[in-house]
Scaffold this active site. Structure first.
Site, short mmCIF file in Angstrom:
data_model
loop_
_atom_site.label_atom_id
_atom_site.label_comp_id
_atom_site.label_asym_id
_atom_site.label_seq_id
_atom_site.Cartn_x
_atom_site.Cartn_y
_atom_site.Cartn_z
N ASP A 51 0.81 -1.34 0.15
CA ASP A 51 0.07 0.14 -0.14
C ASP A 51 0.78 1.25 -0.16
O ASP A 51 2.04 1.16 0.26
CB ASP A 51 -0.72 0.09 1.15
CG ASP A 51 -2.09 -0.94 1.12
OD1 ASP A 51 -2.19 -1.40 0.08
OD2 ASP A 51 -2.50 -1.19 2.32
N TYR A 107 6.71 -10.08 6.53
CA TYR A 107 6.52 -8.57 6.98
C TYR A 107 6.99 -8.15 8.39
O TYR A 107 7.06 -8.75 9.00
CB TYR A 107 5.12 -8.19 6.77
CG TYR A 107 4.86 -7.86 5.34
CD1 TYR A 107 4.65 -6.82 4.78
CD2 TYR A 107 4.03 -8.98 4.83
CE1 TYR A 107 3.92 -6.61 3.57
CE2 TYR A 107 3.52 -8.80 3.44
CZ TYR A 107 3.83 -7.54 2.66
OH TYR A 107 2.99 -7.60 1.71
#
EC number: 5.4.99.12
Length: 242
Positions: A51, A107
């Site tokens: 994003d 992540y």
């Protein structure tokens, strides 16, 4: 045509996310434009689409180029066209698909309670996070295979919302003079903004604003308590496993 595997790092603060944008400010826009300048017209596929504001240490790409290009020559020509906000770390000829061949994605999220300089603001999130023990208690709820329909941003359409999280934990460390909590989450794949919603849920539990029962209800698609993801600037796509 030859297929290439590229490993890149990028500063998400300078892009509106990985995916192509109408104003050409996506990471994919920059890479495809650089390839086009070299006479290479190819769609660039990424292991994961980050994003706006999210960074990557080791994003993996696949694309095609004419046969007269070899890895060494293409690296030499392409790397300067991506700099400084995208760094081409490695390039090799490999017949694979960056997204579909990926087995796991890792992540990391960096969070500090007190940011001492504005120059780190795009790269370390700032806010209270409660206790480390509470964060890890909440993170454990997410391991395993679940339907993450209530842990994705609206508009993040998918045909299969089930994802497996193999490991999720948090630890403390010092980063450039800042005591930080580092969240590490490893899964087969993630829905849009899912990692940030998971971390937000854990932080809110640690701050005693929600309960474990509410997290479990959201995991089981009974009720969505957490709807707003934690800020994007602390998140990094750290590694892709094949």
């Amino acid at each position: 045509m030859r297929c290439f595997k590229a490993t890149i790092a990028y500063d998400g603060a300078y892009f509106l996310g990985y995916a192509k944008q109408p104003n050409k400010l996506g990471v994919q826009d920059k890479i495809e434009s650089a390839l086009n300048a070299l006479g290479i017209k190819s769609v660039v596929v990424a292991a994961g689409r980050t994003d706006k504001g999210v960074h990557a240490n080791n994003q993996t790409l696949s694309f095609h180029a004419p046969k007269h290009w070899n890895a060494a020559k293409l690296f030499y020509c392409l790397a300067p066209k991506l700099a400084p906000h995208i760094v081409l770390k490695k390039l090799e000829e490999k017949n694979f698909h960056a997204r579909f061949d990926a087995q796991k994605r890792a992540y990391r999220y960096l969070l500090t309670k007190n940011l001492k300089t504005p120059f780190l603001a795009p790269y370390i999130a700032c806010g209270d996070y409660g206790s480390l023990d509470a964060l890890n208690t909440a993170l454990k709820q997410f391991t395993g295979k679940h339907d993450f329909s209530l842990f994705k941003k609206e508009g993040g359409a998918t045909t299969n919302p089930k994802r497996a999280i193999f490991n999720a934990f948090a630890y403390k460390t010092f980063i450039i003079g800042h005591e930080c909590v580092v969240f590490k989450i490893i899964g087969d794949a993630f829905l849009r903004s899912s990692v940030r919603l998971i971390i937000q849920a854990c932080v809110q539990y640690s701050l005693e604003k929600i309960t474990l029962a509410e997290i479990e209800m959201q995991i089981h698609n009974l009720k969505a308590t957490i709807r707003t993801p934690i800020m994007a600037n602390g998140l990094y796509l750290h590694r892709v496993y094949y």
